[in-house]
Structure formats: C-alpha cells, structure tokens
Design a protein around this motif. Structure first.
Motif, PDB file in Angstrom:
ATOM      1  N   HIS A   1      -9.325  20.581   4.697  1.00 17.90           N
ATOM      2  CA  HIS A   1      -9.164  19.081   4.824  1.00 17.90           C
ATOM      3  C   HIS A   1      -9.892  18.678   6.229  1.00 17.90           C
ATOM      4  O   HIS A   1      -9.333  18.971   7.317  1.00 17.90           O
ATOM      5  CB  HIS A   1      -7.894  18.751   4.772  1.00 17.90           C
ATOM      6  CG  HIS A   1      -7.552  17.226   4.513  1.00 17.90           C
ATOM      7  ND1 HIS A   1      -6.560  16.676   3.996  1.00 17.90           N
ATOM      8  CD2 HIS A   1      -8.198  16.064   5.086  1.00 17.90           C
ATOM      9  CE1 HIS A   1      -6.458  15.101   4.185  1.00 17.90           C
ATOM     10  NE2 HIS A   1      -7.541  14.791   4.575  1.00 17.90           N
TER      11      HIS A   1
ATOM     12  N   HIS B   1     -13.681  11.126   3.170  1.00 19.05           N
ATOM     13  CA  HIS B   1     -12.952  10.039   2.456  1.00 19.05           C
ATOM     14  C   HIS B   1     -14.103   9.784   1.234  1.00 19.05           C
ATOM     15  O   HIS B   1     -15.227   9.466   1.551  1.00 19.05           O
ATOM     16  CB  HIS B   1     -12.767   8.774   3.004  1.00 19.05           C
ATOM     17  CG  HIS B   1     -11.543   9.169   3.922  1.00 19.05           C
ATOM     18  ND1 HIS B   1     -10.236   9.465   3.477  1.00 19.05           N
ATOM     19  CD2 HIS B   1     -11.479   9.432   5.449  1.00 19.05           C
ATOM     20  CE1 HIS B   1      -9.541   9.587   4.778  1.00 19.05           C
ATOM     21  NE2 HIS B   1     -10.192   9.649   5.914  1.00 19.05           N
TER      22      HIS B   1
ATOM     23  N   GLU C   1     -11.836  14.087  -0.067  1.00 21.07           N
ATOM     24  CA  GLU C   1     -10.475  13.605  -0.173  1.00 21.07           C
ATOM     25  C   GLU C   1     -10.647  12.322  -0.927  1.00 21.07           C
ATOM     26  O   GLU C   1     -11.085  11.024  -0.493  1.00 21.07           O
ATOM     27  CB  GLU C   1     -10.014  13.299   1.156  1.00 21.07           C
ATOM     28  CG  GLU C   1      -8.486  12.835   1.172  1.00 21.07           C
ATOM     29  CD  GLU C   1      -7.778  12.379   2.446  1.00 21.07           C
ATOM     30  OE1 GLU C   1      -8.706  12.218   3.560  1.00 21.07           O
ATOM     31  OE2 GLU C   1      -6.571  12.222   2.855  1.00 21.07           O
TER      32      GLU C   1
ATOM     33  N   SER D   1      -5.394  11.707  -2.314  1.00 20.60           N
ATOM     34  CA  SER D   1      -4.679  11.316  -1.637  1.00 20.60           C
ATOM     35  C   SER D   1      -4.645   9.468  -1.804  1.00 20.60           C
ATOM     36  O   SER D   1      -5.278   9.032  -2.541  1.00 20.60           O
ATOM     37  CB  SER D   1      -5.216  11.076  -0.046  1.00 20.60           C
ATOM     38  OG  SER D   1      -5.451  12.908   0.326  1.00 20.60           O
TER      39      SER D   1
ATOM     40  N   HIS E   1      -4.081   6.146   0.546  1.00 24.04           N
ATOM     41  CA  HIS E   1      -4.177   5.337   1.570  1.00 24.04           C
ATOM     42  C   HIS E   1      -4.149   4.043   1.531  1.00 24.04           C
ATOM     43  O   HIS E   1      -3.765   3.180   2.321  1.00 24.04           O
ATOM     44  CB  HIS E   1      -5.446   5.711   2.493  1.00 24.04           C
ATOM     45  CG  HIS E   1      -6.076   7.156   2.358  1.00 24.04           C
ATOM     46  ND1 HIS E   1      -6.813   7.917   1.683  1.00 24.04           N
ATOM     47  CD2 HIS E   1      -5.531   7.870   3.406  1.00 24.04           C
ATOM     48  CE1 HIS E   1      -6.971   8.930   2.116  1.00 24.04           C
ATOM     49  NE2 HIS E   1      -6.065   9.128   3.129  1.00 24.04           N
TER      50      HIS E   1
ATOM     51  N   ASP F   1      -3.166   3.394   6.354  1.00 27.73           N
ATOM     52  CA  ASP F   1      -3.144   4.383   7.021  1.00 27.73           C
ATOM     53  C   ASP F   1      -3.580   4.129   8.321  1.00 27.73           C
ATOM     54  O   ASP F   1      -3.968   2.812   8.596  1.00 27.73           O
ATOM     55  CB  ASP F   1      -4.366   5.488   6.454  1.00 27.73           C
ATOM     56  CG  ASP F   1      -4.157   6.897   6.412  1.00 27.73           C
ATOM     57  OD1 ASP F   1      -3.123   7.172   6.077  1.00 27.73           O
ATOM     58  OD2 ASP F   1      -4.909   7.587   6.840  1.00 27.73           O
TER      59      ASP F   1
ATOM     60  N   HIS G   1      -1.371  15.130   2.165  1.00 33.74           N
ATOM     61  CA  HIS G   1      -0.320  14.206   3.118  1.00 33.74           C
ATOM     62  C   HIS G   1       0.594  13.351   1.997  1.00 33.74           C
ATOM     63  O   HIS G   1       0.561  12.224   2.108  1.00 33.74           O
ATOM     64  CB  HIS G   1      -0.854  13.439   4.337  1.00 33.74           C
ATOM     65  CG  HIS G   1      -2.050  12.610   3.813  1.00 33.74           C
ATOM     66  ND1 HIS G   1      -2.095  11.545   2.860  1.00 33.74           N
ATOM     67  CD2 HIS G   1      -3.309  12.639   4.488  1.00 33.74           C
ATOM     68  CE1 HIS G   1      -3.152  11.167   2.942  1.00 33.74           C
ATOM     69  NE2 HIS G   1      -3.907  11.551   3.716  1.00 33.74           N
TER      70      HIS G   1
ATOM     71  N   ASP H   1      -6.735  18.397   8.732  1.00 33.69           N
ATOM     72  CA  ASP H   1      -7.313  17.020   8.469  1.00 33.69           C
ATOM     73  C   ASP H   1      -7.968  16.531   9.729  1.00 33.69           C
ATOM     74  O   ASP H   1      -7.748  15.350  10.225  1.00 33.69           O
ATOM     75  CB  ASP H   1      -5.924  15.894   8.156  1.00 33.69           C
ATOM     76  CG  ASP H   1      -6.482  14.826   7.724  1.00 33.69           C
ATOM     77  OD1 ASP H   1      -7.782  14.686   7.329  1.00 33.69           O
ATOM     78  OD2 ASP H   1      -5.533  13.929   7.336  1.00 33.69           O
TER      79      ASP H   1
HETATM   80 ZN   LIG Z   1      -5.954  11.039   4.123  1.00 33.49          ZN
END
Ligand SMILES: [Zn+2]
Ligand SMILES: [Zn+2]
Length: 268
Positions: A17, A49, A90, A116, A118, A130, A173, A247
């Motif tokens: 990540h 992302h 991600e 994920s 966010h 986030d 996460h 990350d």
């Molecule tokens: Zn993230």
C-alpha cells in the motif's frame, strides 16, 4: 491472485500500500523503488488512489492510468533481479455504481486490489473525510452539521456495502474514521454503538475471506494503527489473514510503523 499468505511467511520486508505523485504521494515511482531496494525490501506494491467518477485532488486522473502502467512495466523490467514489483489501486468505494467491484478494474490486469472508504456521501456529492483533523473539523461544520454519529455510521455502512459488493483482495484501514472521529469526540471508539460497527465489519470480513491490512502510517504522528490495536485479538481469534502496510506517501516512510505492528501482533 498473489499468494499473500505464502509471500508474507517468507519475508517481512514487503509493502502493498503506497502512493506516489500519480495521486497524493510526494515522490516518483522510481524514488519509491530505490528506497525499497535500499531498505532490503523483497516485494513492493504501488496502489494509487483509484480513478473515481468526480474530481478529487487525491485520486489519479483517468488519463494518467496508462502512464502509470507504462512506468510500472518499465521499472518492473529494470529492477526484476532486485525486487518484485506489483501494480494495484487503492480503490475508493463510492456507491453501488463505483467501487472495487466495478468491472472497469477487472480490465486492468492488476496484481491485487485494495478496497477503501474515504468519502462520505452528502446531498449527491461525496466528501473526503480522510486527511488532517483541521480539514475534517471544517467539513463537519460545513457539510454535516457537526453530526459525528451520522459520519461514523455512514462510514461503516459504506464499508459493509463495499465488503458485500466484493471485488477486492485487501481491505484498507477499515476503521480509518476512528482517528478523526476520536479527535472530534474523544472516547468515541469506546462507545457501545461504535464497537457494534467494528463487530459487524469484522464479522463480514471473516465471512468473505478477504485480507485485513494493518495500516501503520499513523503510528509516529497519531500513535495508532488501522485497525486500532484493540481489535488485533479479534483478527487473531477469527484467523483472519493480515498484512502489514505502511501506506507510505514518502520514500522515507516505506517501513514506518511496520516492525512495531508486526511485533505487537505476533506477541499477542
Ligand atoms: Zn486510504
Ligand atoms: Zn492509501
């Protein structure tokens, strides 16, 4: 799919990540590869992302996806004797029409997918929850009337929807909202209704055979992991597979917090 179980049994110097200048990271892909090799990593995954169907300064633009893959193939070839490189995204879960299960991501030949949350939906738009607590506080006031319960409930509702929709290998996460929510309302993670969400998420994860990432990026600054260390025993109890990801958004941080998390987890 990559055999994460086997791989993580063979090496602790991996990270699946990470972010570069293609999204909100602070260095080139090449800089991250150099740092990973320099620190003796054997396996390193890029996970910008993902593209999303609206503008966001943190997400890769659709028109840059080809450049990403091109640079990836060239680095993979150049460093094939030094490190195993992997391409991923991600992927943001936005709603039933856009998330890791969207067929678009199956066309990209990714090595694995991270899912994920966010963004929190709000009046037809999507608010990124986030990032820094200062920004979060402003957004709480501007968009959510300071209703932290709504934001936390929606975060976990979105998380459960994403798990049910599937299409990803690793959940990123999974209690990330806990950090900003915890600053907004100290002690929120100890409340019963909050703990119920965590129970639901862990139950859903265990039934779906996905890997939980233990995300170590916030250890130095915020003294916590995602998921919170208080849930590690549940992951162990249910034998949910875990991997330890930094990350990283900066090459200096590719191993940040990982040795600490691994040691805590393995000594439970
Ligand atoms: Zn993230
Ligand atoms: Zn990330």
């Amino acid at each position: 799919m990559l055999n994460f179980k086997e791989l993580t049994q063979q090496t602790q110097l991996y990270n699946f990540h990470s972010h570069t200048q293609l999204c909100d990271g602070h260095a080139t892909m090449r800089d991250f590869v150099a740092a990973a090799i320099g620190q003796g990593f054997t396996d390193y995954g890029f996970s910008p992302h993902s593209p999303i169907p609206f503008d966001s300064p943190c997400n890769i633009k659709m028109e840059n996806v080809e450049n990403y893959f091109h640079e990836f193939e060239s680095l993979k070839e150049e460093f094939k004797n030094k490190i195993n490189l992997y391409k991923s995204f991600e992927i943001d879960y936005i709603d039933s029409s856009w998330g890791p299960s969207n067929p678009y991501f199956d066309t990209l030949n990714l090595d694995y997918k991270i899912g994920s949350v966010h963004f929190i939906p709000h009046n037809g738009t999507h608010i990124d929850t986030d990032g820094s607590f200062n920004n979060f506080k402003i957004k709480m006031e501007t968009f959510f009337n300071n209703d932290i319960r709504y934001v936390v409930d929606t975060f976990y509702r979105q998380t459960l929807e994403m798990i049910n929709a599937g299409g990803f290998d690793i959940i990123g996460h999974f209690d990330k909202i806990g950090q900003n929510a915890g600053y907004f309302q100290p002690g929120i993670e100890e409340e019963q209704w909050y703990a119920k969400w965590i129970d639901k998420v862990i139950t859903a994860i265990k039934d779906c055979n996905i890997i939980v990432e233990i995300n170590t990026k916030s250890l130095a600054q915020h003294h916590r992991f995602f998921p919170n260390e208080r849930y590690f025993h549940l992951l162990k109890k249910y034998a949910i597979p875990v991997i330890f990801n930094s990350d990283a958004h900066h090459p200096d941080l590719i191993n940040a917090g990982r040795p600490e998390a691994i040691s805590i987890y393995n000594n439970l």
